[in-house]
Write an enzyme that holds these catalytic residues in place. Structure first.
Site, mmCIF file in Angstrom:
data_model
loop_
_atom_site.group_PDB
_atom_site.id
_atom_site.type_symbol
_atom_site.label_atom_id
_atom_site.label_comp_id
_atom_site.label_asym_id
_atom_site.label_seq_id
_atom_site.Cartn_x
_atom_site.Cartn_y
_atom_site.Cartn_z
ATOM 1 N N CYS A 91 0.836 -1.198 0.000
ATOM 2 C CA CYS A 91 0.000 0.000 0.000
ATOM 3 C C CYS A 91 0.874 1.252 0.000
ATOM 4 C CB CYS A 91 -0.889 -0.025 1.243
ATOM 5 S SG CYS A 91 -1.800 1.501 1.493
ATOM 6 N N GLN A 237 -10.072 18.626 9.095
ATOM 7 C CA GLN A 237 -8.799 17.958 9.360
ATOM 8 C C GLN A 237 -9.011 16.454 9.491
ATOM 9 O OE1 GLN A 237 -5.607 18.802 9.589
ATOM 10 N NE2 GLN A 237 -5.737 21.018 9.388
ATOM 11 N N CYS A 373 0.202 22.100 4.581
ATOM 12 C CA CYS A 373 0.411 20.659 4.745
ATOM 13 C C CYS A 373 1.543 20.158 3.856
ATOM 14 C CB CYS A 373 -0.884 19.891 4.492
ATOM 15 S SG CYS A 373 -1.469 20.061 2.816
HETATM 16 C C1 SAM Z 1 -6.651 23.091 3.700
HETATM 17 S S1 SAM Z 1 -8.360 23.490 3.617
HETATM 18 C C2 SAM Z 1 -8.499 24.585 4.991
HETATM 19 C C3 SAM Z 1 -9.890 24.784 5.532
HETATM 20 C C4 SAM Z 1 -9.999 25.485 6.884
HETATM 21 N N1 SAM Z 1 -9.055 26.561 7.054
HETATM 22 C C5 SAM Z 1 -9.868 24.487 8.020
HETATM 23 O O1 SAM Z 1 -8.844 24.534 8.721
HETATM 24 O O2 SAM Z 1 -10.777 23.685 8.214
HETATM 25 C C6 SAM Z 1 -8.380 24.513 2.211
HETATM 26 C C7 SAM Z 1 -9.744 25.067 1.871
HETATM 27 O O3 SAM Z 1 -9.596 25.947 0.749
HETATM 28 C C8 SAM Z 1 -10.692 25.775 -0.131
HETATM 29 N N2 SAM Z 1 -10.202 26.245 -1.425
HETATM 30 C C9 SAM Z 1 -9.467 25.564 -2.343
HETATM 31 N N3 SAM Z 1 -9.108 26.390 -3.345
HETATM 32 C C10 SAM Z 1 -9.623 27.612 -3.049
HETATM 33 C C11 SAM Z 1 -9.572 28.883 -3.696
HETATM 34 N N4 SAM Z 1 -8.910 29.030 -4.836
HETATM 35 N N5 SAM Z 1 -10.181 29.923 -3.112
HETATM 36 C C12 SAM Z 1 -10.863 29.762 -1.951
HETATM 37 N N6 SAM Z 1 -10.940 28.583 -1.295
HETATM 38 C C13 SAM Z 1 -10.325 27.529 -1.838
HETATM 39 C C14 SAM Z 1 -11.045 24.319 -0.019
HETATM 40 O O4 SAM Z 1 -12.407 24.106 -0.374
HETATM 41 C C15 SAM Z 1 -10.792 24.042 1.464
HETATM 42 O O5 SAM Z 1 -11.943 24.242 2.224
#
Ligand code: SAM
Length: 416
Positions: A91, A237, A373
């Site tokens: 895996c 998360q 990340c």
């Molecule tokens: C790593 S997650 C972080 C979410 C939040 N900060 C949390 O800790 O739960 C990234 C987020 O960015 C959103 N996202 C991805 N591309 C984006 C964009 N171009 N503009 C705005 N949001 C975006 C995704 O849908 C996701 O919810």
């Protein structure tokens, strides 16, 4: 085993057996070795070991990829993998099952430090903090693949081959049970979520459509002293203790926010970070959450309805910051209310990128807190912000993905 080339033609090392001394860890879940002048990225080995490897890929240029299939001199950090499906040819989900948890954290810390040094020119000792719960039974969200005959499984590293695993020891208890006991559409993918209440939600992803199959359409999560009800597909998360760890580090990073202050929460998801920011700026302050996923913005609006400071903007960040946004009076030019005293940005894996980092810097915030990340993307974004006068201050890193090479970082940058 190796292919024999004609004179002048480079030999393809694929399938060749080599004995190598394993050097330092590299980003991506492997270590660096050298053989006959070429770099070999070796999986399933540890720094300091002497191993027998089989070359799995030859890029035809300077490097090969290989799997350690025999350990001639073992590292003291080596342990027996907890998973029967881990290891060479197995895996691809876990990279470090063969290392003690403490060694895994040291390896990840070395990768974060190396990426910062190489890509941002910053020399810094990094510590990766352990989250509660140990290295197994933590994964509350996972994407499974489906075999040609409808069995759910996990993919082999860098391959389309699907291993129909009977279990996954890093999955949260009970998460996979209802998924493994039924058949799925061949070649589909299955998105599995086990929420904080123990409910399993699974949806089949096939030909661009998402079909909920198991569980209700609402996942319940708890973090930062609050509860969230959100669609299972919205971002949350993966590790059950990661949300709190990230929130604590972000709150630490934003520092003393005065009541009435303005904070931007870019890539805000369902409002995990906006909630504690709103509590700090108070009802007369402003927290502008920008998020593109309508499921997440709907959840943020509903779950944070008691926090009048929060304003949810459903948009792509590029659009509100860039030319696509209506220009307003804010210093850096954006359609968002401001100017922000602090910006928190938690972009997807690829990071902000140079252009967007520059646009963030133009807003004139005293602090920018990045949640990342991918240490390489983090280092590139830190370097891009440094070009605009932002200096890396605090850096926290969390082992939010034990057994894998992934690591979650929260970096605070201060304006000059
Ligand atoms: C790593 S997650 C972080 C979410 C939040 N900060 C949390 O800790 O739960 C990234 C987020 O960015 C959103 N996202 C991805 N591309 C984006 C964009 N171009 N503009 C705005 N949001 C975006 C995704 O849908 C996701 O919810």
């Amino acid at each position: 085993m190796s292919a024999v080339g004609s004179p002048g033609e480079a030999l393809d090392w694929t399938d060749r057996l080599l004995e190598v001394d394993v050097g330092p860890v590299a980003h991506g879940g492997h270590c660096v070795a050298r053989h006959e002048g070429r770099v070999v990225f070796v999986r399933h080995a540890l720094p300091g070991e002497r191993v027998r490897v089989v070359v799995t890929e030859d890029n035809g240029g300077s490097f090969c990829r290989a799997d350690a299939v025999g350990v001639l001199e073992a590292s003291p950090d080596r342990v027996e993998p907890a998973c029967a499906w881990a290891g060479p040819g197995g895996c691809g989900g876990c990279d470090w099952q063969h290392a003690t948890p403490a060694a895994q954290r040291r390896l990840k810390a070395a990768v974060v430090a190396e990426q910062l040094a190489r890509l941002a020119g910053i020399e810094r000792e990094v510590t990766v903090e352990e989250l509660p719960g140990g290295p197994l039974d933590w994964r509350t969200r996972m994407r499974m693949a489906v075999t040609d005959d409808g069995r759910p499984g996990l993919r082999v590293h860098r391959s389309h081959e699907v291993l129909p695993v009977g279990d996954c020891p890093i999955a949260a208890p009970g998460a996979l049970l209802p998924v493994l006991e039924r058949a799925w559409t061949p070649t589909a993918e299955v998105e599995v979520v086990r929420d904080a209440e123990g409910e399993v939600h699974a949806a089949e992803l096939f030909e661009g459509a998402r079909h909920p199959e198991i569980g209700s359409d609402t996942a319940h999560e708890r973090a930062a002293g609050r509860t969230w009800a959100l669609p299972p597909a919205a971002f949350w998360q993966v590790h059950p203790h990661a949300a709190d760890a990230v929130v604590d580090a972000v709150v630490e990073g934003v520092g003393d926010l005065a009541p009435g202050a303005c904070a931007w929460d870019l890539y805000g998801g369902a409002g995990l970070i906006a909630a504690p920011l709103a509590e700090r700026v108070g009802p007369e302050g402003r927290v502008v959450l920008v998020e593109s996923d309508p499921d997440a913005t709907a959840a943020a609006g509903a779950c944070l309805a008691d926090l009048p400071a929060v304003q949810v903007v459903r948009s792509r960040v590029e659009k509100v910051l860039g030319d696509g946004g209506k220009r307003s009076s804010t210093r850096g030019g954006s359609s968002l209310p401001g100017p922000p005293d602090v910006i928190v940005a938690d972009p997807p894996r690829k990071g902000l990128g140079r252009g967007l980092a520059g646009q963030l810097a133009e807003q004139g915030a005293a602090r920018i807190v990045l949640v990342a990340c991918d240490p390489a993307a983090l280092a590139r974004d830190v370097a891009a912000l440094a070009e605009h006068g932002y200096r890396l201050d605090a850096l926290r890193a969390f082992d939010a993905f034990p057994m894998t090479h992934h690591v979650e970082c929260v970096a605070t940058l201060l304006a000059a």
